[in-house]
Design a protein around this motif. Sequence first.
Motif, mmCIF file in Angstrom:
data_model
loop_
_atom_site.group_PDB
_atom_site.id
_atom_site.type_symbol
_atom_site.label_atom_id
_atom_site.label_comp_id
_atom_site.label_asym_id
_atom_site.label_seq_id
_atom_site.Cartn_x
_atom_site.Cartn_y
_atom_site.Cartn_z
ATOM 1 N N TYR A 200 -7.325 11.835 0.784
ATOM 2 C CA TYR A 200 -6.050 11.261 0.331
ATOM 3 C C TYR A 200 -4.954 12.322 0.319
ATOM 4 N N TYR A 201 -3.781 11.937 0.837
ATOM 5 C CA TYR A 201 -2.644 12.860 0.892
ATOM 6 C C TYR A 201 -1.431 12.322 0.125
ATOM 7 N N GLY A 202 -1.294 10.987 0.071
ATOM 8 C CA GLY A 202 -0.158 10.408 -0.637
ATOM 9 C C GLY A 202 0.092 8.971 -0.219
ATOM 10 N N GLU A 203 1.123 8.365 -0.783
ATOM 11 C CA GLU A 203 1.470 6.992 -0.442
ATOM 12 C C GLU A 203 2.948 6.762 -0.741
ATOM 13 N N GLU A 204 3.516 5.704 -0.157
ATOM 14 C CA GLU A 204 4.905 5.362 -0.422
ATOM 15 C C GLU A 204 5.104 3.864 -0.249
ATOM 16 N N ILE A 205 6.152 3.359 -0.890
ATOM 17 C CA ILE A 205 6.488 1.939 -0.803
ATOM 18 C C ILE A 205 7.904 1.797 -0.260
ATOM 19 N N ASP A 206 8.038 0.941 0.733
ATOM 20 C CA ASP A 206 9.344 0.639 1.307
ATOM 21 C C ASP A 206 9.705 -0.782 0.892
ATOM 22 N N ALA A 207 10.604 -0.930 -0.086
ATOM 23 C CA ALA A 207 10.944 -2.250 -0.617
ATOM 24 C C ALA A 207 12.314 -2.688 -0.135
ATOM 25 N N ASN A 208 12.424 -3.992 0.124
ATOM 26 C CA ASN A 208 13.686 -4.581 0.562
ATOM 27 C C ASN A 208 14.496 -5.024 -0.659
ATOM 28 N N GLN B 203 12.940 -12.559 -4.308
ATOM 29 C CA GLN B 203 13.258 -13.911 -3.875
ATOM 30 C C GLN B 203 12.520 -14.232 -2.576
ATOM 31 N N ASP B 204 12.762 -15.443 -2.037
ATOM 32 C CA ASP B 204 12.103 -15.832 -0.797
ATOM 33 C C ASP B 204 12.398 -14.838 0.317
ATOM 34 N N SER B 205 11.446 -14.716 1.221
ATOM 35 C CA SER B 205 11.559 -13.875 2.418
ATOM 36 C C SER B 205 11.544 -12.391 2.099
ATOM 37 N N ASN B 206 11.234 -12.028 0.856
ATOM 38 C CA ASN B 206 11.106 -10.600 0.536
ATOM 39 C C ASN B 206 9.729 -10.105 0.939
ATOM 40 N N SER B 207 9.640 -8.816 1.164
ATOM 41 C CA SER B 207 8.337 -8.167 1.342
ATOM 42 C C SER B 207 8.544 -6.682 1.113
ATOM 43 N N PHE B 208 7.478 -6.004 0.818
ATOM 44 C CA PHE B 208 7.571 -4.553 0.798
ATOM 45 C C PHE B 208 6.264 -3.996 1.335
ATOM 46 N N THR B 209 6.366 -2.829 1.944
ATOM 47 C CA THR B 209 5.239 -2.234 2.653
ATOM 48 C C THR B 209 4.704 -1.054 1.861
ATOM 49 N N HIS B 210 3.406 -1.051 1.665
ATOM 50 C CA HIS B 210 2.710 0.015 0.949
ATOM 51 C C HIS B 210 1.926 0.825 1.978
ATOM 52 N N THR B 211 2.333 2.082 2.177
ATOM 53 C CA THR B 211 1.706 2.930 3.190
ATOM 54 C C THR B 211 0.894 4.028 2.524
ATOM 55 N N TYR B 212 -0.334 4.227 3.002
ATOM 56 C CA TYR B 212 -1.245 5.241 2.478
ATOM 57 C C TYR B 212 -1.417 6.350 3.518
ATOM 58 N N TYR C 65 -2.168 4.159 7.177
ATOM 59 C CA TYR C 65 -2.256 2.721 7.452
ATOM 60 C C TYR C 65 -1.408 2.022 6.396
ATOM 61 N N SER C 66 -0.948 0.824 6.716
ATOM 62 C CA SER C 66 0.005 0.121 5.849
ATOM 63 C C SER C 66 -0.497 -1.255 5.469
ATOM 64 N N GLU C 67 -0.131 -1.643 4.269
ATOM 65 C CA GLU C 67 -0.362 -3.004 3.790
ATOM 66 C C GLU C 67 0.980 -3.602 3.425
ATOM 67 N N GLN C 68 1.229 -4.821 3.863
ATOM 68 C CA GLN C 68 2.476 -5.489 3.533
ATOM 69 C C GLN C 68 2.185 -6.580 2.503
ATOM 70 N N ARG C 69 2.856 -6.494 1.384
ATOM 71 C CA ARG C 69 2.681 -7.497 0.335
ATOM 72 C C ARG C 69 3.800 -8.515 0.444
ATOM 73 N N THR C 70 3.444 -9.741 0.683
ATOM 74 C CA THR C 70 4.458 -10.794 0.699
ATOM 75 C C THR C 70 4.905 -11.042 -0.725
ATOM 76 N N SER C 71 6.175 -11.341 -0.890
ATOM 77 C CA SER C 71 6.697 -11.553 -2.236
ATOM 78 C C SER C 71 7.535 -12.823 -2.326
ATOM 79 N N ALA C 72 7.296 -13.756 -1.413
ATOM 80 C CA ALA C 72 8.011 -15.033 -1.491
ATOM 81 C C ALA C 72 7.585 -15.781 -2.750
#
Length: 494
Positions: free
Chosen positions: A120-128, A99-108, A214-221
Amino acid sequence: MKKKITARILSCIMLVFVLAGMLCGCGETTGAVSSQTDATAGVVQIYGIGSDGSQWTGSAFGIGTVGEETDTFITNRHCVTTENSDGSYTVAKRVYIMQDSNSFTHTYYYYLYSDGYLYYYGEEIDANTDRMVECDVLYYSEEYDYAVIQALDTIEGRIALELSDSAESADVASQVYALGYPGVSDQVTTTTDWTATDYVAEGPDGMLYPVYSYSEQRTSAISDMTVTSGAVSRFTTIASENDVKVIQHDATSNSGNSGGPLVTSDGVVLGVNTYGGEASEILNFAIYIDYVTDTLDEMDISYNVIAEKTLADYLQENIVLVVVVIAAVVAVVIILLVFFLMKKKKNGSESNPQPASDITPDSIPVPQPALTPVPAAAGTPKADPNDSGFRIQGEKGVYANRRFSIMGVVKLGRDEQANQLSYPAGTKGISRVHCEVYVADGQVYIRDLGSTYGTYVGNGQRLMANQPVPLMPGDRFYLGSPEETFVVVRRGGA
């Protein structure tokens, strides 16, 4: 006097039609979704978590009463399942609608090796997920890449879209739009520099090395949805995907667009975007919406569809116009009748009416139905000039042991309004308008009308869409499966 009467008549006629024209604009208009821009309100972004820990994003679109808020959506199978090594599928552990104002961060994560390079060692996603709405997977197709999901709560502002009666209702080269949330346009790098972490990684030499990230934040509004435009390239099939029927188009689609709708300029859904290449490629594909509507029919899930309208539909939708036109015609007839009666009376030349005895039932043409049920045990009936002399007799299925005469073009399918021989709404394997049978120059022909599950003759030869195939008495054909089989017979034949 004659000129004055004529002038008055013309004035009355003009007045009647002016009033009819004014009232024609009084009909209620619908069309809550009337453009591709309106259709954007029916698209959502979904987030999935696989049972194996994998995570992904995709798109989906609402179904139900067009223009009204909905909790039911269509997406791709691969957006709600993970594929196992044996080719089977496992439903995702969790599926959410963002929904609006959501985001999740993709870290490499990368480790700095002794040669000075990062590996490369790994990655993770932190989702709200606390700002998302969880969904149930109501259905996914084992054969084709589409699924039905239902949100556990209403998604405010997300509406149902109108579905096309057939993907092929569009023409090649017609304008189409892909709606969705492609990852390439949904990424914003929030950390531009490498950041040292508290982790260490074991290198190939067995030594431990520092890890950076390093991290990338994907907006999901919802408002971040992307619309791309293109044209229909062709209608084709993909052999590697069970010969699925697809629309090839050049409206750019990328990872994240999966599950979103391909719509017309009127906002009507033609297909489900499924296969796409890189941004530089133009080979993008959408699965026919026909598969989806057939499944929704079987599941008894309501939806709105654009279909070919019958005369009854137009009359019902324009009842005010119909009443006004009838009233206008009646008024004109009365005025003209009065005028001619006055004229005849004045000239003393009124004609004698036709004696009632001269009007016989045989002089009144009687419309013949396109399909007339005939008892299976009936003998040879009296010859009818409109009768082709051929019948189709049900051997299996809904119409087993019933016989029907072929008079005109006989269409078979689920839609009661569009077919002369209609099937119950829940009949599996039968499309809305499936096929047609007719007689031309003493020869019976059958033609598939672009059905989803196919029309077959003989021992299983599937017909090409819209290609007439001749049938002889004794020949059999079936719709979708051998469970709905007919045989061609002659009048009075076994």
